[in-house]
Design a protein around this motif. Structure first.
Motif, PDB file in Angstrom:
ATOM      1  N   GLU A 179      -8.564   0.495   1.334  1.00 39.67           N
ATOM      2  CA  GLU A 179      -8.033   1.155   1.270  1.00 39.67           C
ATOM      3  C   GLU A 179      -6.609   1.650   1.456  1.00 39.67           C
ATOM      4  O   GLU A 179      -5.931   2.374   0.834  1.00 39.67           O
ATOM      5  N   ASN A 180      -6.832   0.570   2.787  1.00 35.00           N
ATOM      6  CA  ASN A 180      -4.615   1.065   2.863  1.00 35.00           C
ATOM      7  C   ASN A 180      -3.930   0.722   1.069  1.00 35.00           C
ATOM      8  O   ASN A 180      -3.018   1.247   0.987  1.00 35.00           O
ATOM      9  N   LYS A 181      -4.339  -0.675   0.721  1.00 33.52           N
ATOM     10  CA  LYS A 181      -3.996  -1.223   0.061  1.00 33.52           C
ATOM     11  C   LYS A 181      -3.685  -0.246  -1.606  1.00 33.52           C
ATOM     12  O   LYS A 181      -3.161   0.309  -2.615  1.00 33.52           O
ATOM     13  N   ALA A 182      -5.169   0.776  -1.934  1.00 34.99           N
ATOM     14  CA  ALA A 182      -4.799   1.809  -2.865  1.00 34.99           C
ATOM     15  C   ALA A 182      -3.941   2.761  -2.846  1.00 34.99           C
ATOM     16  O   ALA A 182      -3.552   2.944  -3.280  1.00 34.99           O
ATOM     17  N   LYS A 183      -3.526   3.310  -1.012  1.00 38.85           N
ATOM     18  CA  LYS A 183      -2.963   3.923  -0.572  1.00 38.85           C
ATOM     19  C   LYS A 183      -1.359   3.692  -1.315  1.00 38.85           C
ATOM     20  O   LYS A 183      -0.443   4.397  -1.467  1.00 38.85           O
ATOM     21  N   ARG A 184      -1.021   2.342  -0.951  1.00 41.29           N
ATOM     22  CA  ARG A 184      -0.155   1.504  -0.837  1.00 41.29           C
ATOM     23  C   ARG A 184       0.231   2.122  -2.513  1.00 41.29           C
ATOM     24  O   ARG A 184       1.065   2.373  -3.062  1.00 41.29           O
ATOM     25  N   MET A 185      -0.597   1.611  -3.607  1.00 39.57           N
ATOM     26  CA  MET A 185      -0.492   1.723  -5.105  1.00 39.57           C
ATOM     27  C   MET A 185      -0.440   3.348  -5.637  1.00 39.57           C
ATOM     28  O   MET A 185       0.063   3.151  -6.166  1.00 39.57           O
ATOM     29  N   ALA A 186      -1.155   4.293  -4.280  1.00 45.51           N
ATOM     30  CA  ALA A 186      -1.008   6.056  -5.051  1.00 45.51           C
ATOM     31  C   ALA A 186       0.357   6.077  -4.445  1.00 45.51           C
ATOM     32  O   ALA A 186       1.241   6.426  -5.234  1.00 45.51           O
ATOM     33  N   LYS A 187       0.846   5.205  -3.813  1.00 37.85           N
ATOM     34  CA  LYS A 187       2.493   6.186  -2.846  1.00 37.85           C
ATOM     35  C   LYS A 187       3.741   5.447  -4.063  1.00 37.85           C
ATOM     36  O   LYS A 187       4.234   6.010  -4.026  1.00 37.85           O
ATOM     37  N   ARG A 192      -3.776  12.200  -9.038  1.00 41.82           N
ATOM     38  CA  ARG A 192      -2.774  13.408 -10.612  1.00 41.82           C
ATOM     39  C   ARG A 192      -3.467  11.642 -11.737  1.00 41.82           C
ATOM     40  O   ARG A 192      -3.893  12.767 -12.874  1.00 41.82           O
ATOM     41  N   ILE A 193      -2.673  10.913 -11.580  1.00 42.11           N
ATOM     42  CA  ILE A 193      -3.598  10.138 -12.415  1.00 42.11           C
ATOM     43  C   ILE A 193      -4.973  10.179 -13.258  1.00 42.11           C
ATOM     44  O   ILE A 193      -4.931  10.238 -14.321  1.00 42.11           O
ATOM     45  N   HIS A 194      -5.774   9.773 -11.689  1.00 38.06           N
ATOM     46  CA  HIS A 194      -7.166  10.396 -11.897  1.00 38.06           C
ATOM     47  C   HIS A 194      -7.938  11.571 -12.588  1.00 38.06           C
ATOM     48  O   HIS A 194      -8.306  11.720 -13.814  1.00 38.06           O
ATOM     49  N   HIS A 195      -6.719  12.091 -12.038  1.00 35.63           N
ATOM     50  CA  HIS A 195      -7.615  13.897 -12.802  1.00 35.63           C
ATOM     51  C   HIS A 195      -7.226  13.662 -14.263  1.00 35.63           C
ATOM     52  O   HIS A 195      -7.516  14.192 -15.056  1.00 35.63           O
ATOM     53  N   ASP A 196      -5.807  13.896 -14.119  1.00 32.05           N
ATOM     54  CA  ASP A 196      -4.635  14.285 -15.640  1.00 32.05           C
ATOM     55  C   ASP A 196      -5.084  12.482 -16.798  1.00 32.05           C
ATOM     56  O   ASP A 196      -5.414  13.548 -17.682  1.00 32.05           O
ATOM     57  N   LEU A 255     -11.836   3.383 -18.603  1.00 29.65           N
ATOM     58  CA  LEU A 255      -9.974   4.498 -18.916  1.00 29.65           C
ATOM     59  C   LEU A 255      -9.583   4.179 -16.995  1.00 29.65           C
ATOM     60  O   LEU A 255      -8.441   3.198 -17.407  1.00 29.65           O
ATOM     61  N   ALA A 256      -9.384   4.258 -16.294  1.00 28.99           N
ATOM     62  CA  ALA A 256      -8.819   3.655 -14.937  1.00 28.99           C
ATOM     63  C   ALA A 256      -8.304   2.283 -14.698  1.00 28.99           C
ATOM     64  O   ALA A 256      -7.604   1.980 -14.052  1.00 28.99           O
ATOM     65  N   THR A 257      -9.304   1.525 -15.396  1.00 29.52           N
ATOM     66  CA  THR A 257      -8.582   0.335 -15.212  1.00 29.52           C
ATOM     67  C   THR A 257      -7.840  -0.391 -15.719  1.00 29.52           C
ATOM     68  O   THR A 257      -6.323  -0.816 -15.906  1.00 29.52           O
ATOM     69  N   ARG A 258      -7.326   0.462 -17.353  1.00 37.88           N
ATOM     70  CA  ARG A 258      -7.214   0.283 -18.206  1.00 37.88           C
ATOM     71  C   ARG A 258      -5.473   0.460 -17.841  1.00 37.88           C
ATOM     72  O   ARG A 258      -4.748   0.449 -17.847  1.00 37.88           O
ATOM     73  N   ILE A 259      -5.649   1.697 -17.114  1.00 43.50           N
ATOM     74  CA  ILE A 259      -4.327   2.684 -16.950  1.00 43.50           C
ATOM     75  C   ILE A 259      -3.810   1.774 -15.375  1.00 43.50           C
ATOM     76  O   ILE A 259      -2.616   1.715 -15.418  1.00 43.50           O
ATOM     77  N   SER A 260      -4.633   1.056 -14.562  1.00 46.70           N
ATOM     78  CA  SER A 260      -4.363   0.627 -13.291  1.00 46.70           C
ATOM     79  C   SER A 260      -3.289  -0.421 -14.196  1.00 46.70           C
ATOM     80  O   SER A 260      -2.251  -1.673 -13.291  1.00 46.70           O
ATOM     81  N   HIS A 261      -4.165  -1.627 -14.987  1.00 44.35           N
ATOM     82  CA  HIS A 261      -3.613  -2.093 -15.515  1.00 44.35           C
ATOM     83  C   HIS A 261      -1.859  -2.171 -16.459  1.00 44.35           C
ATOM     84  O   HIS A 261      -1.036  -3.159 -15.397  1.00 44.35           O
ATOM     85  N   ARG A 262      -2.039  -1.450 -17.027  1.00 42.88           N
ATOM     86  CA  ARG A 262      -1.356  -1.040 -17.728  1.00 42.88           C
ATOM     87  C   ARG A 262       0.183  -0.571 -16.062  1.00 42.88           C
ATOM     88  O   ARG A 262       1.612  -1.136 -16.736  1.00 42.88           O
TER      89      ARG A 262
END
Length: 304
Positions: free
Chosen positions: A229-237, A244-248, A156-163
């Motif tokens: 870690e840095n790339k994930a932070k850029r994606m989160a920003k 929020r996406i992970h939780h909700d 589910l997380a991968t689906r959302i990340s791709h979309r």
């Protein structure tokens, strides 16, 4: 080595796996990677070397596309893991091979798009692929229960990340491509989600504990990517994938589907595990809110 109790559980779940495999095969649309790639844009790299200005993607979109693709690239390791845990017999084995074939198609089409459109530095991408695949992926000592719980969240997380990456590219071609990939990931999630539902009926306390363990130790399979870690932070920003996406949109909907907080007849350990999940979700929600406030302040300051 899969233990005897785990083997027994897999045998009990096999009819559910077979039914959901058939459901998947009925719903999974055949699609061809080459039809999603704008081949007419292709140029030889030896006559026209890659330069950053050639990409139609923003820096953050390039990062998200790269992370999503390199995650898919570790498919040989993922195949080994699920084949070892689920086996190669009956519906389990058929699913393992079908899933592997579908996931392989994702990396094919994503890489072809990036090469043809010059969306990302091909040298850096290849070096990233080598780094990621040389590290491989190992799930540790996950039981079958923990595995099906983990991949429910992960798919589910991968689906959302791709979309979300597709939307963020602001390129209709890339968005169509990643929407197609995300549709596959959604079907994969449903397969595993339904197995967890069945496991909750067969072994409710053990399954609740497995779900709890995976929620509180969750990591995306791309964690081993260089500078992840840095790339994930850029994606989160950018709002592509954040707390929020992970939780909700990932954890909460699955727990609601499984009626996780409504289950009865659990043993003491499972009740404690469920209580721990409640505390964890509250802490995650608080962290997400804090992060959102900081991000809004930063955006307001930047626009001012």
């Amino acid at each position: 080595m899969t233990s005897a109790p785990d083997i027994n559980l897999l045998h009990e779940l096999e009819p559910v796996a077979a039914a959901n495999l058939n459901r998947h095969l009925d719903l999974a649309a055949e699609w061809m990677p080459h039809e999603y790639v704008p081949w007419s844009l292709g140029r030889d790299f030896d006559t026209l070397p890659w330069e950053p200005g050639q990409s139609r993607l923003s820096d953050v979109a390039q990062i998200a596309f790269e992370v999503n693709l390199l995650t898919e690239d570790n498919l040989p390791s993922y195949h080994r893991e699920i084949a070892t845990i689920f086996g190669r017999d009956s519906a389990w084995g058929t699913w393992v091979h079908r899933w592997t074939a579908e996931e392989g198609r994702h990396s094919i089409v994503m890489r072809d798009y990036l090469m043809v459109t010059r969306g990302i530095d091909p040298v850096a991408l290849e070096r990233g692929r080598m780094h990621q695949m040389e590290k491989g992926f190992a799930s540790g000592d996950k039981t079958p229960l923990r595995t099906i719980a983990y991949v429910s969240f992960q798919e589910l997380a991968t689906r959302i990340s791709h979309r979300n990456t597709g939307r963020f590219t602001q390129d209709p071609v890339a968005e169509k491509l990643l929407t197609r990939v995300a549709a596959d990931e959604n079907l994969h999630m449903i397969f595993y989600r339904n197995l967890v539902t069945a496991a909750l009926e067969i072994a409710p306390s053990a399954t609740v504990q497995a779900i709890a363990e995976e929620i509180m130790t969750f990591q995306m399979p791309g964690t081993g990517i260089d500078d992840f870690e840095n790339k994930a932070k850029r994606m989160a920003k950018a709002g592509i994938y954040d707390l929020r996406i992970h939780h909700d949109d990932v954890v909460t909907p699955l727990l609601r589907h499984w009626k996780f907080f409504e289950l009865t007849g659990l043993d003491a350990e499972a009740e404690q595990a469920r209580e721990n999940v409640g505390h964890y979700l509250k802490a995650l929600d608080d962290l997400a809110r804090t992060y959102e406030e900081k991000r809004e302040k930063a955006l307001a300051a930047a626009s001012a």
